[in-house]
Structures are given as C-alpha cells and as structure tokens.
Design an enzyme around this catalytic site. Structure first.
Site, PDB file in Angstrom:
ATOM      1  N   LYS A 113      -5.627 -12.974  -6.024  1.00 12.74           N
ATOM      2  CA  LYS A 113      -5.290 -12.563  -7.393  1.00 12.74           C
ATOM      3  C   LYS A 113      -6.404 -12.910  -8.371  1.00 12.74           C
ATOM      4  CE  LYS A 113      -0.292 -12.226  -7.023  1.00 12.74           C
ATOM      5  NZ  LYS A 113       1.020 -12.765  -7.418  1.00 12.74           N
ATOM      6  N   LYS A 199      -1.836   1.565   3.075  1.00 14.09           N
ATOM      7  CA  LYS A 199      -0.469   1.091   2.996  1.00 14.09           C
ATOM      8  C   LYS A 199       0.244   1.686   1.784  1.00 14.09           C
ATOM      9  CE  LYS A 199       1.646  -3.205   2.507  1.00 14.09           C
ATOM     10  NZ  LYS A 199       1.581  -4.609   2.196  1.00 14.09           N
ATOM     11  N   LYS A 202       2.617   0.875  -4.775  1.00 12.44           N
ATOM     12  CA  LYS A 202       2.693   1.476  -6.105  1.00 12.44           C
ATOM     13  C   LYS A 202       1.336   1.501  -6.795  1.00 12.44           C
ATOM     14  CE  LYS A 202       6.304   0.444  -8.746  1.00 12.44           C
ATOM     15  NZ  LYS A 202       7.465  -0.278  -9.277  1.00 12.44           N
TER      16      LYS A 202
END
Ligand code: TRP
Length: 336
Positions: A113, A199, A202
């Site tokens: 992240k 994959k 969203k």
C-alpha cells in the site's frame, strides 16, 4: 456445549463484487449454521488510506445492507460496525504496546500500500494508521476471543501476527487470549471479463468486473462482450477467457452445464454464444434475489440503522468483558 466463535470483517470499500461474494461472503453465510458468528464492517480500517468522509459513511451503511441482502442473518449472527464498538481501538492501544516496530515493517500489505500511494504521488502521506492497521485487526479478532477467522490467503500474515500478539500478551500479563485459527477460504479464480489475463478487480474499471447487485442488462452485456479467444492460445489449451466463463458457471453451482460444455469444448463443437448465455442466466439467477433484497433494505433505512445499533451493542457487551480483564491484567484502573 457452546458453539465455537467465528469472526471476520470486511472493509466498506463500495459495492460487493463477485470476487468478494464467492471468496468470502458466501462462506460467512454458510458458517452461521454451525458457529456463533460475529461479522464486522471495519470502517476504521478504511480510514488508513485517503478517503472522503461522506463516501465512507455511506459505504459503511451500504455494506451492512449488502451483507444482510446476501444472507447474513441478524437472528443468527452479530453484524457490527467497528466504529460503534470503541473497545476495538481501546484494545488496539494495548496491543500497540506489545507489538514491535520491526514486525509491522515486515507486513507485505503495508509495503504494497505504501508503494501504491507513493506511485500515485511523491508527497503522499503514509499514515501511522496504515502502519498499525494489523494491530487493529488483531484487536478485532482477539476482543471477541474468536476461535476461527475465515479469510483469504492474503490475510495469512495478519493472522500470524494476531497469534503472536496473543502469545506475547499471555506471556507478559497472564494467559487470557486464545490463538485463533484461520479458516482459509477456497477462492475461485475469477478473471477480468475484458482482459482475462488479469484478476477480476474493481480497480481495473467498470468493464472488468461484475457487481453483486448489478442490473440484469448490464450483466448480460458484460458477459456477452467477454473476451473469449485471444488467438494466441496453443492448440488443445483452453484460452483464459473461455476458462474464466467456465469458472463463473461453476462458481454459480452449474456443475452439469459445466460438464456438458466441457464435452462440447473437447470435441470442438462448443459455441461460445451458448456458453455465454448459460453463464449470464446463471449469474442472473444468483443475483436476482440479492438485488431485490437490497432494494427493499435501502428503502428501510431505519430498520438497517436499528440493526447496526443493536448489533454493535451486543458486540460491545462481549468486547467489554475482554477489556475488563485486559485492564485488570495490564495495570489499569477499572472502576465500574
Ligand atoms: N484486513 C482485512 C481485509 O482487508 C479486513 C479485516 C479487518 C479483517 N479486521 C479483520 C478480516 C478481522 C478478518 C478479521 O480483508
């Protein structure tokens, strides 16, 4: 004999998609019959990345709606909102004090992240919240002294840390916490419809995934336009796009259809249109009841907010017991 306790949580990051459903929520629904389940919408975790307060609040509400629509049963399980159960953050502080800087620095999710944020902007702020995210997660789990935690493999490291925190606390202050066991969920590998080498997610964009409550026309269109043959697949090997349609059909429980289409594929008579139609039908059959339940719940905000409140109170009662013990063991005043 009392039932073992299952705990799991999900971040309120917008509409549930097929990947979340097959990878987590479907299993949560199933576990309700056998275990005493506690499920949470973890809005505090969603604050560790840049966010908009209005959007967060609405997403939290909607996630509760969607979980109920999918079959989380408020008569069987507890469904809490993390920010309504202050014991999570209270326990997280205690755990912060038994967790080392070094072990948090090694968390791959933190590193990923951080990289993501820095790739977006050189000036990005990497918050301490993001750093101690796994400590809050350990508190989510241990505050209920959960026996089992259904999660995807991506959470393995966080579960390992949770167990280490439990052991360390017990050694330092006296045995109180169990070491919770992960229940790794078998996740069907769903790929993007528009680019089946990636994959389903969203973040790739609208064309790439199917939302769990999407309108029928949209689902049909996405499936109809799904990439099948890319032209570069060797003879005798199923191309990724076709394989993905098979996996979707299988995830929807259509085992017989999968078998007969497989026979067609092997004999070279499979018509992609038939496979796509069957997949779209299966998805609509799955999604239709979820969609109507969601509509109904969205029209009854007071009911949903009532569940949020009552269930978070029930969760807090369990959590409070833990906090009293933790305070006693760690040298805090606990004046009731
Ligand atoms: N980190 C988890 C995820 O991103 C969400 C989560 C937070 C969680 N607290 C938890 C999962 C406790 C299981 C148990 O998916």
């Amino acid at each position: 004999m009392s039932k073992k306790r299952v705990l799991s949580c999900i971040q309120p990051t917008g509409e549930i998609h097929l990947g979340n459903y097959f990878g987590a929520v479907k299993n949560w629904v199933k576990l309700q019959d056998e275990y005493s389940c506690v499920y949470g919408v973890v809005d505090l975790h969603a604050m560790t990345m840049p966010y908009d307060p209005k959007v967060l609040k609405e997403n939290t509400f909607r996630m509760v709606v969607e979980l109920l629509a999918c079959g989380i049963d408020p008569e069987k399980s507890i469904l809490f909102v993390q920010s309504l159960v202050p014991q999570h953050t209270e326990l997280a502080w205690v755990f912060n004090c038994v967790t080392s800087y070094g072990e948090l620095s090694r968390m791959t999710q933190f590193k990923d992240k951080t990289e993501l944020l820095q790739s977006k902007s050189k000036k990005a702020i990497i918050s301490t919240g993001l750093f101690t995210y796994p400590v809050l997660q350990a508190a989510d789990i241990l505050v209920y002294n959960a026996d089992f935690v259904p999660v995807g493999k991506d959470q393995e490291q966080h579960l390992e840390l949770t167990r280490n925190i439990a052991v360390r606390f017990n050694k330092q202050f006296g045995v109180y916490f169990n070491e919770p066991e992960p229940l790794f969920t078998e996740i069907p590998k769903l790929m993007s419809l528009a680019d089946p080498t990636k994959k389903m997610s969203k973040s790739l964009g609208e064309k790439h995934y199917i939302g769990l409550f999407e309108e029928e026309a949209k689902i049909r269109k996405k499936v109809r336009s799904a990439v099948t043959d890319t032209g570069d697949t060797p003879e005798g090997v199923m191309s990724p796009g076709v394989d993905n349609l098979f996996n979707l059909l299988k995830a929807c429980g259509k085992v017989d259809a999968v078998e007969s289409f497989t026979t067609d594929h092997n004999s070279g008579t499979l018509r992609y249109k038939d496979l796509k139609d069957a997949t779209a039908d299966a998805l609509e059959e799955l999604i239709n009841p979820f969609r109507s339940k969601k509509e109904q719940l969205l029209n009854d905000r007071a009911y949903v907010e009532g569940i949020m409140k009552e269930h978070s109170q029930k969760a807090a009662e369990i959590a409070d017991e833990t906090l009293h013990n933790v305070k006693r063991l760690t040298g805090m005043f606990d004046i009731r």
